[in-house]
Design a protein around this motif. Sequence first.
Motif, short mmCIF file in Angstrom:
data_model
loop_
_atom_site.label_atom_id
_atom_site.label_comp_id
_atom_site.label_asym_id
_atom_site.label_seq_id
_atom_site.Cartn_x
_atom_site.Cartn_y
_atom_site.Cartn_z
N LEU A 98 -31.57 -24.61 -0.87
CA LEU A 98 -30.20 -25.60 -0.12
C LEU A 98 -29.44 -25.12 -0.94
CD1 LEU A 98 -31.47 -29.36 0.05
CD2 LEU A 98 -30.72 -27.99 2.12
N ALA A 99 -29.45 -24.34 -2.10
CA ALA A 99 -28.68 -23.73 -3.11
C ALA A 99 -28.70 -21.81 -2.81
CB ALA A 99 -29.55 -23.68 -4.55
N LEU A 101 -34.51 -35.80 4.37
CA LEU A 101 -33.61 -34.91 5.11
C LEU A 101 -32.98 -34.24 4.17
CD1 LEU A 101 -31.48 -35.40 7.50
CD2 LEU A 101 -29.69 -36.36 5.90
N ALA A 102 -33.12 -33.76 2.84
CA ALA A 102 -32.80 -32.69 2.08
C ALA A 102 -34.09 -31.66 2.80
CB ALA A 102 -33.08 -33.11 1.01
N LEU A 103 -35.18 -32.22 2.69
CA LEU A 103 -36.14 -31.71 3.43
C LEU A 103 -36.15 -30.63 4.38
CD1 LEU A 103 -39.14 -30.11 2.64
CD2 LEU A 103 -39.82 -32.83 3.14
N ALA A 104 -35.45 -31.77 5.34
CA ALA A 104 -35.73 -31.47 6.96
C ALA A 104 -34.12 -30.18 6.68
CB ALA A 104 -35.16 -32.46 7.60
N ARG A 145 -34.36 -26.61 8.19
CA ARG A 145 -33.65 -25.63 9.17
C ARG A 145 -33.57 -24.23 8.98
NH1 ARG A 145 -27.75 -28.42 11.02
NH2 ARG A 145 -27.74 -26.88 11.92
N GLN A 146 -32.67 -24.27 7.57
CA GLN A 146 -32.31 -23.02 6.99
C GLN A 146 -33.28 -22.02 6.76
OE1 GLN A 146 -28.93 -22.64 5.25
NE2 GLN A 146 -30.13 -21.10 5.96
N ALA A 175 -35.68 -16.74 9.03
CA ALA A 175 -36.69 -16.00 9.44
C ALA A 175 -36.40 -16.01 10.83
CB ALA A 175 -38.14 -16.96 9.39
N LEU A 176 -35.97 -16.77 11.50
CA LEU A 176 -35.28 -16.27 12.82
C LEU A 176 -34.37 -14.60 12.72
CD1 LEU A 176 -34.79 -19.68 14.55
CD2 LEU A 176 -36.96 -17.63 15.18
N GLY A 177 -33.22 -15.12 12.07
CA GLY A 177 -32.86 -13.97 11.70
C GLY A 177 -32.95 -12.88 11.25
#
Length: 554
Positions: free
Chosen positions: A106-107, A529-532, A536-537, A542-544
């Motif tokens: 997240l950071a 939610l933090a894990l989710a 997501r990030q 990876a998709l990027g």
Amino acid sequence: MTPAELSALITDVARSVLDEQNLDSGVVEKPATVERPRNPEHGDYATNIAMQLAKRAGTNPRQLGTWLADALAEKEGIAEATVAGPGFINIRLAAEAQGKIVADILAAGSGYGTGDELAGQSINLEFVSANPTGPIHLGGTRWAAVGDSLGRVLAARGATVTREYYFNDHGTQIDRFAHSLIAAAKGEPTPEDGYGGDYIHDIAGQVAQANPHWSELDEAAARELFRSQGVELMFAHIKRTLKEFGTEFDVYFHENSLFESGAVDRAISTLKANGNLYEADGAWWLRSSNFGDDKDRVVIKSDGNAAYIAGDIAYIVDKIERGHDLCIYMLGADHHGYIARLKAAAAALGYDPEQVEVLIGQMVNLVKDGKAVRMSKRAGTVITLDDLVEAIGVDAARYALIRSSVDSSLDIDMDLWASQTSDNPVFYVQYGHARLSSLARKAVDCGVEAEDADLSLLTHPREGDLIRTLGEFPKVVATAAELREPHRVARYAEELAGTFHRFYDSCQILPKGEEPTGADAAPVFRARLALAAATRQTLANALGLVGVSAPERM
């Protein structure tokens, strides 16, 4: 604690333990290998470092493993370390150490997965480089996807990457292209060695319309008119198609410029001066067999014209003189002989042959209704990039081409890749990101925030699986860059999506029904939610790197 951080910890502990036992800590020469056990009951991670070092250190693996496990168990972030079998060490992380992975992601945000091991290295990455005599065929399309993704991966690990397209606009194939255009403009059949397809008639028509008096020109002038303007129109089509495919280049290099600028003559003079070009049978030959090639190569033919390799030689000089430390060529399956040839040319010029690297990609086939698709409506004889995108879309086309190693041929099932089911890998991964985005929107609606969550609450086995999968991403990207294998990132995205879907099915992430929301929501929901959000990030990152969109809704 990521696998990389755990590896560093184990390596430091190994040196300390060997010193304490009056053994040679100098045998610890590289970071410890850390892997996830096949059986989760054995622990979160395992290492075979004791088995690798014991003999050289002067002890047995089981004894060294015991010492290491005891020392590791005392370290912060390690919940348990035990010895198994002949000396494997199984490690279970403390909950707070696993939670740190989530906080770090997240950071880092969009920077998660990046590194600096390639910092300071300038890489010239040449790919596609199709002849400007027709639309890009499937082989070139594979490199358009894979090359673009590899460029992203190399840049993510710190390299300065120049993406380059080499236009082969010099030689007999261009003459054949011009003859084909003239025949089409005249309404005549395609020449025996010419190019067919609707695109030839389209380009011929455009040239003729722009030059209404072309038929009054003599043969040489007409040929030059259709050659120059036809090639320019073909270039424009290729560039436009690539851009729409999400692949853009920093440099479009024209082979013809090497001849017009005198670069070919200068390179030949260099080889003559250093003795690596010799004359025989009226031709000039490169002493390529002295540098690992299977035979010497003709550079200047007996008729005085340059052979194809002459341009390649001058191009190597140009690339390295532009300051590139490494020149990567991405070539088709029929170019395997170029590996030794290009390296030999670099060595003959006085460069380190390791500055030249050649990757070979195998063939691609399209399959529909269980049968191979052979013909293109526009190109006539080959399936093109445009055909593939029209059939399954840009995202599916890119993902399908990238997710498999280029060392093997590839069959693309058009029915599968056009479907919106979990059997379609790109749909499966993108759906994972869309589901995560939906979670984020629902969290806003019920007032649950991930900020300052107690991540030590993430103790469910599915949470652990997801966290450990997230922690592997930087290593996956680093390995993809090192081995030039961007398919590893695509496969990782699928693994991450699958691990998330299993977590989602097993763990309630947000309050339901009459459960308290907002600030009164159970702390575990904030942690999940933090894990989710971290998932997501990472999935978006990876998709990027694959060059595929990360949709928020599907």
